[in-house]
Structure formats: structure tokens, C-alpha cells
Design a protein around this motif. Structure first.
Motif, PDB file in Angstrom:
ATOM      1  N   ALA A   1     -25.045  28.317  62.987  1.00  0.00           N
ATOM      2  CA  ALA A   1     -26.284  28.596  62.263  1.00  0.00           C
ATOM      3  C   ALA A   1     -26.229  27.845  60.946  1.00  0.00           C
ATOM      4  CB  ALA A   1     -26.446  30.089  61.988  1.00  0.00           C
ATOM      5  N   TYR A   2     -27.406  27.517  60.443  1.00  0.00           N
ATOM      6  CA  TYR A   2     -27.541  26.860  59.146  1.00  0.00           C
ATOM      7  C   TYR A   2     -26.564  25.688  58.984  1.00  0.00           C
ATOM      8  CZ  TYR A   2     -30.181  31.089  58.705  1.00  0.00           C
ATOM      9  OH  TYR A   2     -31.073  32.083  58.963  1.00  0.00           O
ATOM     10  N   GLY A   3     -26.533  24.850  60.016  1.00  0.00           N
ATOM     11  CA  GLY A   3     -25.792  23.593  59.917  1.00  0.00           C
ATOM     12  C   GLY A   3     -24.300  23.672  60.173  1.00  0.00           C
TER      13      GLY A   3
ATOM     14  N   GLU B   1     -19.486  21.921  71.822  1.00  0.00           N
ATOM     15  CA  GLU B   1     -20.793  21.274  71.684  1.00  0.00           C
ATOM     16  C   GLU B   1     -21.805  22.320  71.245  1.00  0.00           C
ATOM     17  OE1 GLU B   1     -21.103  19.511  75.638  1.00  0.00           O
ATOM     18  OE2 GLU B   1     -18.963  19.196  75.313  1.00  0.00           O
ATOM     19  N   TYR B   2     -23.077  21.911  71.187  1.00  0.00           N
ATOM     20  CA  TYR B   2     -24.119  22.842  70.772  1.00  0.00           C
ATOM     21  C   TYR B   2     -24.171  24.038  71.738  1.00  0.00           C
ATOM     22  CZ  TYR B   2     -28.807  24.793  70.374  1.00  0.00           C
ATOM     23  OH  TYR B   2     -29.861  25.661  70.273  1.00  0.00           O
ATOM     24  N   ARG B   3     -23.787  25.202  71.265  1.00  0.00           N
ATOM     25  CA  ARG B   3     -23.781  26.462  72.034  1.00  0.00           C
ATOM     26  C   ARG B   3     -23.081  26.315  73.384  1.00  0.00           C
ATOM     27  NH1 ARG B   3     -25.736  27.337  67.637  1.00  0.00           N
ATOM     28  NH2 ARG B   3     -27.409  28.825  67.213  1.00  0.00           N
TER      29      ARG B   3
ATOM     30  N   GLY C   1     -30.344  37.911  70.011  1.00  0.00           N
ATOM     31  CA  GLY C   1     -30.457  36.650  69.251  1.00  0.00           C
ATOM     32  C   GLY C   1     -31.459  35.750  69.957  1.00  0.00           C
ATOM     33  N   CYS C   2     -31.265  34.454  69.850  1.00  0.00           N
ATOM     34  CA  CYS C   2     -32.215  33.537  70.480  1.00  0.00           C
ATOM     35  C   CYS C   2     -32.045  33.555  71.998  1.00  0.00           C
ATOM     36  CB  CYS C   2     -32.021  32.124  69.945  1.00  0.00           C
ATOM     37  SG  CYS C   2     -32.681  31.956  68.276  1.00  0.00           S
ATOM     38  N   ILE C   3     -33.171  33.615  72.695  1.00  0.00           N
ATOM     39  CA  ILE C   3     -33.147  33.664  74.164  1.00  0.00           C
ATOM     40  C   ILE C   3     -32.892  32.273  74.757  1.00  0.00           C
ATOM     41  CG2 ILE C   3     -34.715  33.923  76.155  1.00  0.00           C
ATOM     42  CD1 ILE C   3     -33.644  36.610  75.301  1.00  0.00           C
TER      43      ILE C   3
ATOM     44  N   LYS D   1     -31.957  27.989  74.315  1.00  0.00           N
ATOM     45  CA  LYS D   1     -31.353  26.951  73.474  1.00  0.00           C
ATOM     46  C   LYS D   1     -32.477  26.079  72.941  1.00  0.00           C
ATOM     47  CE  LYS D   1     -27.055  26.611  76.029  1.00  0.00           C
ATOM     48  NZ  LYS D   1     -26.123  25.809  76.793  1.00  0.00           N
ATOM     49  N   ASN D   2     -32.241  25.451  71.817  1.00  0.00           N
ATOM     50  CA  ASN D   2     -33.211  24.473  71.330  1.00  0.00           C
ATOM     51  C   ASN D   2     -33.006  23.170  72.095  1.00  0.00           C
ATOM     52  OD1 ASN D   2     -34.444  26.049  69.382  1.00  0.00           O
ATOM     53  ND2 ASN D   2     -33.039  25.418  67.752  1.00  0.00           N
ATOM     54  N   PRO D   3     -34.065  22.638  72.727  1.00  0.00           N
ATOM     55  CA  PRO D   3     -33.910  21.325  73.349  1.00  0.00           C
ATOM     56  C   PRO D   3     -33.681  20.305  72.236  1.00  0.00           C
ATOM     57  CG  PRO D   3     -35.956  22.416  74.019  1.00  0.00           C
ATOM     58  CD  PRO D   3     -35.408  23.198  72.873  1.00  0.00           C
TER      59      PRO D   3
ATOM     60  N   ILE E   1     -42.868  28.286  71.223  1.00  0.00           N
ATOM     61  CA  ILE E   1     -43.377  29.565  71.755  1.00  0.00           C
ATOM     62  C   ILE E   1     -44.423  30.134  70.789  1.00  0.00           C
ATOM     63  CG2 ILE E   1     -42.730  31.897  72.486  1.00  0.00           C
ATOM     64  CD1 ILE E   1     -39.851  30.733  73.024  1.00  0.00           C
ATOM     65  N   ASP E   2     -44.127  30.000  69.497  1.00  0.00           N
ATOM     66  CA  ASP E   2     -45.049  30.478  68.467  1.00  0.00           C
ATOM     67  C   ASP E   2     -46.368  29.703  68.528  1.00  0.00           C
ATOM     68  OD1 ASP E   2     -46.105  31.703  66.280  1.00  0.00           O
ATOM     69  OD2 ASP E   2     -44.659  30.923  64.822  1.00  0.00           O
ATOM     70  N   GLU E   3     -46.270  28.383  68.669  1.00  0.00           N
ATOM     71  CA  GLU E   3     -47.488  27.550  68.722  1.00  0.00           C
ATOM     72  C   GLU E   3     -48.386  27.934  69.897  1.00  0.00           C
ATOM     73  OE1 GLU E   3     -46.487  23.383  68.534  1.00  0.00           O
ATOM     74  OE2 GLU E   3     -45.832  23.559  66.440  1.00  0.00           O
TER      75      GLU E   3
ATOM     76  N   ASN F   1     -31.627  28.863  79.130  1.00  0.00           N
ATOM     77  CA  ASN F   1     -31.206  30.124  78.498  1.00  0.00           C
ATOM     78  C   ASN F   1     -30.073  29.907  77.514  1.00  0.00           C
ATOM     79  OD1 ASN F   1     -32.932  31.648  79.976  1.00  0.00           O
ATOM     80  ND2 ASN F   1     -31.368  32.762  81.132  1.00  0.00           N
ATOM     81  N   GLU F   2     -30.161  30.587  76.380  1.00  0.00           N
ATOM     82  CA  GLU F   2     -29.027  30.678  75.480  1.00  0.00           C
ATOM     83  C   GLU F   2     -28.326  32.008  75.771  1.00  0.00           C
ATOM     84  OE1 GLU F   2     -27.131  31.817  72.466  1.00  0.00           O
ATOM     85  OE2 GLU F   2     -28.352  30.921  70.897  1.00  0.00           O
ATOM     86  N   VAL F   3     -29.151  33.009  76.084  1.00  0.00           N
ATOM     87  CA  VAL F   3     -28.608  34.322  76.417  1.00  0.00           C
ATOM     88  C   VAL F   3     -27.875  34.221  77.766  1.00  0.00           C
ATOM     89  CG1 VAL F   3     -30.739  35.086  77.618  1.00  0.00           C
ATOM     90  CG2 VAL F   3     -29.238  36.778  76.590  1.00  0.00           C
TER      91      VAL F   3
HETATM   92  N1  EPU Z   1     -40.472  28.581  63.745  1.00  0.00           N
HETATM   93  C1  EPU Z   1     -41.777  28.921  63.928  1.00  0.00           C
HETATM   94  N2  EPU Z   1     -42.049  30.107  64.559  1.00  0.00           N
HETATM   95  C2  EPU Z   1     -41.098  30.952  65.012  1.00  0.00           C
HETATM   96  C3  EPU Z   1     -39.750  30.590  64.827  1.00  0.00           C
HETATM   97  C4  EPU Z   1     -39.459  29.397  64.179  1.00  0.00           C
HETATM   98  O1  EPU Z   1     -42.671  28.184  63.566  1.00  0.00           O
HETATM   99  O2  EPU Z   1     -41.438  32.008  65.574  1.00  0.00           O
HETATM  100  C5  EPU Z   1     -40.178  27.333  63.036  1.00  0.00           C
HETATM  101  C6  EPU Z   1     -39.545  27.629  61.673  1.00  0.00           C
HETATM  102  O3  EPU Z   1     -40.515  27.855  60.692  1.00  0.00           O
HETATM  103  C7  EPU Z   1     -38.731  26.383  61.413  1.00  0.00           C
HETATM  104  C8  EPU Z   1     -38.322  25.942  62.828  1.00  0.00           C
HETATM  105  O4  EPU Z   1     -39.212  26.590  63.737  1.00  0.00           O
HETATM  106  O5  EPU Z   1     -39.525  25.391  60.843  1.00  0.00           O
HETATM  107  C9  EPU Z   1     -36.879  26.321  63.128  1.00  0.00           C
HETATM  108  O6  EPU Z   1     -36.724  27.733  63.011  1.00  0.00           O
HETATM  109  P1  EPU Z   1     -35.360  28.435  62.532  1.00  0.00           P
HETATM  110  O7  EPU Z   1     -34.912  27.850  61.246  1.00  0.00           O
HETATM  111  O8  EPU Z   1     -35.535  29.901  62.633  1.00  0.00           O
HETATM  112  O9  EPU Z   1     -34.308  27.924  63.555  1.00  0.00           O
HETATM  113  P2  EPU Z   1     -34.305  27.973  65.116  1.00  0.00           P
HETATM  114  O10 EPU Z   1     -34.160  26.584  65.593  1.00  0.00           O
HETATM  115  O11 EPU Z   1     -35.399  28.779  65.695  1.00  0.00           O
HETATM  116  C10 EPU Z   1     -31.681  28.159  65.161  1.00  0.00           C
HETATM  117  C11 EPU Z   1     -30.695  28.898  66.004  1.00  0.00           C
HETATM  118  C12 EPU Z   1     -30.480  30.309  65.459  1.00  0.00           C
HETATM  119  C13 EPU Z   1     -30.008  30.227  64.027  1.00  0.00           C
HETATM  120  C14 EPU Z   1     -31.066  29.457  63.205  1.00  0.00           C
HETATM  121  C15 EPU Z   1     -30.628  29.222  61.781  1.00  0.00           C
HETATM  122  C16 EPU Z   1     -30.785  28.212  68.339  1.00  0.00           C
HETATM  123  C17 EPU Z   1     -31.378  28.473  69.676  1.00  0.00           C
HETATM  124  N3  EPU Z   1     -31.222  29.022  67.350  1.00  0.00           N
HETATM  125  O12 EPU Z   1     -32.934  28.800  65.333  1.00  0.00           O
HETATM  126  O13 EPU Z   1     -29.456  30.908  66.234  1.00  0.00           O
HETATM  127  O14 EPU Z   1     -29.831  31.518  63.487  1.00  0.00           O
HETATM  128  O15 EPU Z   1     -31.266  28.151  63.803  1.00  0.00           O
HETATM  129  O16 EPU Z   1     -29.655  28.224  61.728  1.00  0.00           O
HETATM  130  O17 EPU Z   1     -29.976  27.316  68.199  1.00  0.00           O
HETATM  131  C18 EPU Z   1     -28.878  32.271  68.112  1.00  0.00           C
HETATM  132  O18 EPU Z   1     -28.067  31.403  68.418  1.00  0.00           O
HETATM  133  O19 EPU Z   1     -29.000  33.309  68.794  1.00  0.00           O
HETATM  134  C19 EPU Z   1     -29.730  32.062  66.948  1.00  0.00           C
HETATM  135  C20 EPU Z   1     -30.649  32.928  66.606  1.00  0.00           C
END
Ligand code: EPU
Length: 302
Positions: free
Chosen positions: A142-144, A175-177, A225-227, A229-231, A240-242, A295-297
Motif C-alpha cells: 500500500a502507498y508505494g 510481484e504485485y500481490r 479489503g480490495c476484491i 487486483k488493479n490491472p 467500478i465507481d465510474e 480476484n485479489e480476494v
Molecule cells: N477511486 C475512485 N473511486 C473509488 C475508489 C478509488 O475514484 O471508489 C480513485 C481514487 O480517487 C484514486 C484512484 O482511484 O484516484 C486510486 O484509488 P486508491 O488510492 O484508493 O487506490 P486503489 O488503487 O483503489 C490500492 C490498493 C489498496 C491500497 C491502496 C493504497 C489494490 C487492488 N488496492 O487501491 O490495497 O490500500 O492502493 O495504496 O492494489 C488491498 O490490497 O486489499 C487494498 C485495499
């Protein structure tokens, strides 16, 4: 699944394994979802090879549970038993910049303990629930930052060799997750090498990360946590939000209104509810963005 054969039960006691009948996985996972099965609590790492032999010879399927914070477990009577390590005491021992940590140690408590001893680097993971072993297996980040960066050595029960092995950092890929451990390897202990930093400075980093997390994630609710992975290069949550899917629900399984990649159990969600919600969201993202979300979960189907 119930372990009832008296010979197995007697052998478990000999191996210093505590048998708990009909444990509810909903009590052992942060999502609060999951059926029931027998829980085998392992008090000594050294008994693992014999324990696994015992289970295999008697055709008792099993799964390893860490902190249960990144896990979606199926409903009903589960067709395997669950193994969990009992935390050793003390669970963190420091030696200069090295932290010797038991895999069953709580991640947050480990970070705070190291911080108080002027060892930093892990601030980003503060607030992530679960055990150090779980964080290690998934290379939580998280956070880099990611935990793999700080790993020097891992003690692991390897399913393939049926032995306890000690692996050096260059023998593991992070690697990433994702890590190079097999799904049925069991993390036992880790040595982390952490950079020296004054406690005050670490605390400041911890406060910033806590604040960011509090403002963007549904911390008070039951989730894994996050369901997804980020592609590469995109945020699953943002997509999902969009699509306007915050609050979309199936039964009590709901897309969080705070962070769209968190799906929460808003009451008595079943695994079936959560699985349908995941499938629905995945399909909509595929249709609109042409992106297939992974899935990340971790899912343990019944
Ligand atoms: N965003 C939205 N809407 C949302 C969620 C996010 O517009 O509902 C936007 C945010 O505003 C931001 C961007 O998407 O501009 C990224 O969002 P965020 O910083 O929350 O990071 P993320 O990519 O959604 C990742 C990790 C999290 C980790 C955070 C902080 C994954 C899948 N998720 O989330 O990890 O806490 O960065 O570093 O890699 C986890 O692994 O379970 C997890 C929650």
C-alpha cells in the motif's frame, strides 16, 4: 468436515494440535462469511510434516488459514478441515535491523512494535488487517511499498517437499500481490530487514497512512479489503465507481459507498450473495471497459 476417527483424534493430541469441532469460518474471517468445519490449531511448527502426513494418509482434505482478512469462504458444511498456527510468544524478536517474526503475528502490532524500536519501512501497511504470514504470501502492499522489499529469509512448510525449508530472499519472487510460494505452502516465520528511523518520524508516516485509509476505505465495516487486483496502470475501484456501482447489492453483499473495490457484508451476506455480486461487477466492467478483473480476494469454495 468432522474429524471423528478416534485414532486420528489421539494422534492430533500427540502432535500438540488442538482440535476444535464445528468452527464457524464467519467468526474467523474479516468478511464474516463462511460455513463450518473442524479447526486444527497447530502449537508447534515442527509437528507440521507429521500432521500433513496424518491428514493425507487418512484422506482428510485441508486448507491453511492465516488471519482470514483476504478470504471469501463458501457456505454450509465445508468439505475440508482448516489448519491454523497458534501464535508464538514473543512473536517479534529484534536483532539490530533484523526483525524475526512469527507468521501468526498480527501485522499491525508487529509494525508498531518495530516502530517503537526505531525500525521503519512498513508504515504503508498500518491499518491492513491480518497476520504477517498472510501479508507475506500475498506480498501485501500500500502507498508505494510492499512487504517483499524487506524480506531476508522465510521459514515455510513446503507442500511439494513435505518439509520445513528456509528460503533466502533471492529464492522467492515478490510481484504485485503475488509471490512464488505454492498455494498450499504454509508460512511459518520471516526475517525482515528494516531501515533505522526515529520513532517520531515513523509515527508521522503511520498517521498519514491511517488518515488516508480512514478517508477512503470503509474501515468499520466487514470486508476483505480490495476484491479485485488493479490491472496494470488502472484502478479497479475507479472503474467500478465510474460505472455508478457503489451501493450495488445482492442480499447483504454490497459494493462499499466509500471505495468501490471494497465489497462489504452489510448484515448476513452469504458467500453465494458475495460471489454473485463479484460476478456481476466483473461482467459490467468487462462490458464497459473491455478489462477482465482478476480476484485479489482468495476464494475457498465449499
Ligand atoms: N477511486 C475512485 N473511486 C473509488 C475508489 C478509488 O475514484 O471508489 C480513485 C481514487 O480517487 C484514486 C484512484 O482511484 O484516484 C486510486 O484509488 P486508491 O488510492 O484508493 O487506490 P486503489 O488503487 O483503489 C490500492 C490498493 C489498496 C491500497 C491502496 C493504497 C489494490 C487492488 N488496492 O487501491 O490495497 O490500500 O492502493 O495504496 O492494489 C488491498 O490490497 O486489499 C487494498 C485495499
Amino acid at each position: 468436515m468432522r474429524v471423528s476417527d478416534s485414532k486420528i483424534v489421539a494422534k492430533l493430541a500427540e502432535l500438540n494440535v488442538e482440535l476444535q469441532h464445528s468452527a464457524s469460518l464467519s467468526d474467523l474471517t474479516s468478511l464474516g462469511i463462511g460455513g463450518t468445519t473442524d479447526l486444527l490449531r497447530i502449537k508447534s511448527h515442527e509437528s507440521l510434516p507429521d500432521l500433513l502426513n496424518l491428514l493425507d494418509t487418512n484422506h482428510v482434505p485441508h486448507k491453511f488459514l492465516g488471519g482470514g482478512s483476504n478470504l471469501l469462504v463458501g457456505d454450509g458444511d465445508l468439505p475440508w478441515v482448516v489448519l491454523q498456527l497458534v501464535r508464538s510468544e514473543p512473536d517479534v524478536v529484534l536483532d539490530g535491523n533484523l526483525a524475526h517474526v512469527d507468521a501468526a503475528a498480527d501485522l499491525g502490532r508487529m509494525i508498531t512494535f518495530c516502530a517503537k524500536n526505531d525500525l521503519g519501512g512498513m508504515e504503508g501497511l498500518i491499518g491492513v488487517p491480518g497476520t504477517v504470514g498472510g501479508a507475506l504470501r500475498m506480498n501485501a502492499g500500500a502507498y508505494g511499498m510492499q512487504i517483499g522489499t524487506y524480506v531476508r529469509e522465510v521459514k515455510v512448510y513446503r507442500a511439494a517437499s513435505r518439509k520445513i525449508e528456509v528460503l533466502r530472499d533471492h529464492q522467492i519472487s515478490f510481484e504485485y500481490r503475488h509471490t512464488s510460494f505454492a498455494p498450499d505452502d504454509m508460512m511459518l516465520a520471516v526475517i525482515l530487514e528494516l531501515p533505522s528511523k526515529p520513532y517520531k518520524e515513523i509515527l508521522q508516516g503511520i498517521r498519514i497512512c491511517n488518515e488516508k485509509r480512514r478517508s477512503s476505505q470503509p474501515l468499520g465495516q466487514k470486508s476483505a479489503g480490495c476484491i479485485f487486483k488493479n490491472p496494470p496502470g488502472v484502478s479497479a475501484g475507479r472503474m467500478i465507481d465510474e460505472l455508478g456501482l457503489k451501493r450495488l447489492s445482492v442480499g447483504d453483499a454490497q459494493v462499499s459507498d466509500r471505495h468501490a473495490n471494497f465489497f462489504v457484508n452489510a448484515g448476513h451476506a452469504s458467500a453465494k450473495d458475495m460471489q454473485s455480486l463479484i460476478a456481476d461487477v466483473r461482467e459490467r466492467v468487462q462490458k464497459s471497459f473491455g478489462v477482465s478483473l482478476e480476484n485479489e480476494v482468495v476464494v475457498w469454495n465449499a
